[in-house]
Scaffold this motif. Structure first.
Motif, PDB file in Angstrom:
ATOM      1  N   LEU A  14      54.292  13.473 -18.041  1.00 59.01           N
ATOM      2  CA  LEU A  14      53.308  14.371 -18.870  1.00 59.01           C
ATOM      3  C   LEU A  14      52.544  15.111 -17.752  1.00 59.01           C
ATOM      4  CD1 LEU A  14      51.970  11.862 -21.655  1.00 59.01           C
ATOM      5  CD2 LEU A  14      53.992  13.484 -22.006  1.00 59.01           C
ATOM      6  N   GLU A  15      52.339  16.424 -18.013  1.00 57.03           N
ATOM      7  CA  GLU A  15      51.625  17.215 -17.019  1.00 57.03           C
ATOM      8  C   GLU A  15      50.679  18.136 -17.625  1.00 57.03           C
ATOM      9  OE1 GLU A  15      53.938  19.200 -13.982  1.00 57.03           O
ATOM     10  OE2 GLU A  15      52.122  19.877 -13.092  1.00 57.03           O
ATOM     11  N   GLU A  16      49.443  17.997 -17.714  1.00 58.90           N
ATOM     12  CA  GLU A  16      48.644  18.987 -18.333  1.00 58.90           C
ATOM     13  C   GLU A  16      48.348  20.192 -17.709  1.00 58.90           C
ATOM     14  OE1 GLU A  16      47.152  14.558 -18.999  1.00 58.90           O
ATOM     15  OE2 GLU A  16      47.863  15.738 -17.351  1.00 58.90           O
ATOM     16  N   ALA A  29      47.727  22.740 -22.587  1.00 58.43           N
ATOM     17  CA  ALA A  29      49.058  22.429 -22.539  1.00 58.43           C
ATOM     18  C   ALA A  29      49.565  21.180 -21.954  1.00 58.43           C
ATOM     19  CB  ALA A  29      50.084  23.488 -22.477  1.00 58.43           C
ATOM     20  N   CYS A  30      50.588  20.315 -22.376  1.00 54.27           N
ATOM     21  CA  CYS A  30      50.975  19.394 -21.869  1.00 54.27           C
ATOM     22  C   CYS A  30      52.276  19.249 -22.043  1.00 54.27           C
ATOM     23  CB  CYS A  30      50.566  18.020 -22.678  1.00 54.27           C
ATOM     24  SG  CYS A  30      51.284  16.379 -22.050  1.00 54.27           S
ATOM     25  N   ALA A  31      52.923  19.329 -21.026  1.00 50.48           N
ATOM     26  CA  ALA A  31      54.626  19.481 -20.536  1.00 50.48           C
ATOM     27  C   ALA A  31      55.111  18.015 -20.610  1.00 50.48           C
ATOM     28  CB  ALA A  31      55.101  20.303 -19.719  1.00 50.48           C
ATOM     29  N   PHE A  37      61.339  14.075 -26.328  1.00 49.50           N
ATOM     30  CA  PHE A  37      60.045  14.493 -26.833  1.00 49.50           C
ATOM     31  C   PHE A  37      59.895  14.059 -28.243  1.00 49.50           C
ATOM     32  CE2 PHE A  37      55.929  16.182 -26.300  1.00 49.50           C
ATOM     33  CZ  PHE A  37      55.512  17.016 -27.227  1.00 49.50           C
ATOM     34  N   SER A  38      60.677  14.290 -28.943  1.00 52.32           N
ATOM     35  CA  SER A  38      60.410  14.098 -30.288  1.00 52.32           C
ATOM     36  C   SER A  38      60.261  12.724 -30.847  1.00 52.32           C
ATOM     37  CB  SER A  38      61.492  15.021 -31.337  1.00 52.32           C
ATOM     38  OG  SER A  38      62.776  14.499 -30.972  1.00 52.32           O
ATOM     39  N   TRP A  39      60.750  11.713 -29.948  1.00 52.74           N
ATOM     40  CA  TRP A  39      60.548  10.273 -30.252  1.00 52.74           C
ATOM     41  C   TRP A  39      59.128   9.904 -30.277  1.00 52.74           C
ATOM     42  CZ3 TRP A  39      64.664   7.608 -26.861  1.00 52.74           C
ATOM     43  CH2 TRP A  39      66.038   8.158 -27.347  1.00 52.74           C
ATOM     44  N   ARG A  67      52.437  20.906 -31.514  1.00 49.39           N
ATOM     45  CA  ARG A  67      53.407  20.833 -30.657  1.00 49.39           C
ATOM     46  C   ARG A  67      54.596  21.505 -30.879  1.00 49.39           C
ATOM     47  NH1 ARG A  67      54.791  14.519 -31.224  1.00 49.39           N
ATOM     48  NH2 ARG A  67      56.476  14.978 -29.922  1.00 49.39           N
ATOM     49  N   ASP A  68      55.457  21.788 -29.872  1.00 48.55           N
ATOM     50  CA  ASP A  68      56.663  22.685 -29.915  1.00 48.55           C
ATOM     51  C   ASP A  68      57.745  21.524 -29.367  1.00 48.55           C
ATOM     52  OD1 ASP A  68      58.821  24.258 -29.841  1.00 48.55           O
ATOM     53  OD2 ASP A  68      57.619  25.890 -29.203  1.00 48.55           O
ATOM     54  N   ASN A  69      58.449  21.128 -30.458  1.00 54.97           N
ATOM     55  CA  ASN A  69      59.352  19.911 -29.840  1.00 54.97           C
ATOM     56  C   ASN A  69      60.608  20.629 -29.011  1.00 54.97           C
ATOM     57  OD1 ASN A  69      57.783  17.743 -30.700  1.00 54.97           O
ATOM     58  ND2 ASN A  69      59.247  17.444 -32.643  1.00 54.97           N
ATOM     59  N   ALA A  70      60.731  21.976 -29.432  1.00 58.07           N
ATOM     60  CA  ALA A  70      61.950  22.618 -28.461  1.00 58.07           C
ATOM     61  C   ALA A  70      61.621  22.927 -27.384  1.00 58.07           C
ATOM     62  CB  ALA A  70      62.156  23.945 -29.244  1.00 58.07           C
ATOM     63  N   LYS A  71      60.385  22.940 -26.838  1.00 62.46           N
ATOM     64  CA  LYS A  71      59.504  23.326 -25.675  1.00 62.46           C
ATOM     65  C   LYS A  71      59.071  22.094 -24.832  1.00 62.46           C
ATOM     66  CE  LYS A  71      58.393  28.010 -26.216  1.00 62.46           C
ATOM     67  NZ  LYS A  71      57.444  29.204 -26.442  1.00 62.46           N
ATOM     68  N   ASN A  72      59.122  20.712 -25.762  1.00 66.47           N
ATOM     69  CA  ASN A  72      58.662  19.622 -25.248  1.00 66.47           C
ATOM     70  C   ASN A  72      57.129  19.643 -24.594  1.00 66.47           C
ATOM     71  OD1 ASN A  72      61.201  18.585 -25.433  1.00 66.47           O
ATOM     72  ND2 ASN A  72      61.709  18.506 -23.398  1.00 66.47           N
ATOM     73  N   THR A  73      56.326  20.504 -25.651  1.00 63.94           N
ATOM     74  CA  THR A  73      55.019  20.410 -25.117  1.00 63.94           C
ATOM     75  C   THR A  73      53.866  20.333 -26.359  1.00 63.94           C
ATOM     76  OG1 THR A  73      55.712  22.290 -23.689  1.00 63.94           O
ATOM     77  CG2 THR A  73      53.281  22.341 -24.268  1.00 63.94           C
ATOM     78  N   VAL A  74      52.945  19.723 -26.132  1.00 64.24           N
ATOM     79  CA  VAL A  74      51.735  19.493 -27.027  1.00 64.24           C
ATOM     80  C   VAL A  74      50.779  20.559 -26.640  1.00 64.24           C
ATOM     81  CG1 VAL A  74      51.029  17.462 -25.994  1.00 64.24           C
ATOM     82  CG2 VAL A  74      50.630  17.915 -28.296  1.00 64.24           C
ATOM     83  N   TYR A  75      49.796  20.859 -27.687  1.00 62.26           N
ATOM     84  CA  TYR A  75      48.849  21.737 -27.058  1.00 62.26           C
ATOM     85  C   TYR A  75      47.479  21.296 -27.575  1.00 62.26           C
ATOM     86  CZ  TYR A  75      52.486  25.007 -26.358  1.00 62.26           C
ATOM     87  OH  TYR A  75      53.877  25.484 -26.054  1.00 62.26           O
ATOM     88  N   LEU A  76      46.338  21.589 -27.210  1.00 66.92           N
ATOM     89  CA  LEU A  76      45.112  21.379 -27.938  1.00 66.92           C
ATOM     90  C   LEU A  76      44.257  22.771 -27.534  1.00 66.92           C
ATOM     91  CD1 LEU A  76      43.341  19.520 -29.154  1.00 66.92           C
ATOM     92  CD2 LEU A  76      42.181  19.037 -26.933  1.00 66.92           C
TER      93      LEU A  76
END
Length: 121
Positions: free
Chosen positions: A4-6, A21-23, A29-31, A72-81
Motif C-alpha cells: 500500500l502506498e499513500e 489516495a492509497c494505491a 484489491f477487491s478481496w 474506492r475504485d477497484n478497477a484502479k486498486n485505489t482507495v481515497y479519503l
C-alpha cells in the motif's frame, strides 16, 4: 501480500480540503476491505474510516462524520479519503490499511507507510 502506498498529503489551511489516495498492489484489491487511520504527534494511532470490499458500506469515526468521505475504485486498486473543512486537530500521519475480511475498525493485515497532513490555523 498487499503493498500500500499513500499519497496526497500536504500542508493546508484550516477550512481547506485534501484528497488522500492509497494505491494497492499485490493480491486482488477487491478481496480486502480498506481503512484509513491517523496518528497525531504524541498520540496513539486512531481509526478514521473504513469501506467494504464492494464499496457499498462505509463507516466513520465521530470526528470524520460529515467532513470526510471514503471511497474506492477497484478497477484502479485505489482507495481515497476526501477530507473537507479541515481543522488543526486533523494534523497527523494518515495511513491506509487493508483487511482480509469484512470492514471494521480493528485488525488490519497490511499497512502503508503513511502520508503527512498538516493543517495550519
Amino acid at each position: 501480500q498487499v503493498q500500500l502506498e499513500e499519497s496526497g498529503g500536504g500542508l493546508v489551511q484550516a477550512g481547506g480540503s485534501l484528497r488522500l489516495a492509497c494505491a494497492a498492489s499485490g493480491r486482488t484489491f477487491s478481496w480486502y476491505s480498506m481503512g484509513w487511520f491517523r496518528q497525531a504527534p504524541g498520540k496513539e494511532r486512531e481509526f478514521v474510516s473504513t469501506i467494504s470490499r464492494d464499496g457499498e458500506s462505509t463507516y466513520y469515526a465521530y470526528f470524520a462524520e460529515g467532513r470526510f468521505t471514503i471511497s474506492r475504485d477497484n478497477a484502479k486498486n485505489t482507495v481515497y479519503l476526501q477530507m473537507t473543512s479541515l481543522k488543526p486537530e486533523d494534523t497527523g500521519v494518515y495511513y491506509c490499511a487493508a483487511r482480509n475480511g469484512p470492514s471494521g475498525t480493528l485488525y488490519y493485515d497490511y499497512w502503508g507507510q503513511g502520508t503527512q497532513v498538516t493543517v495550519s490555523s
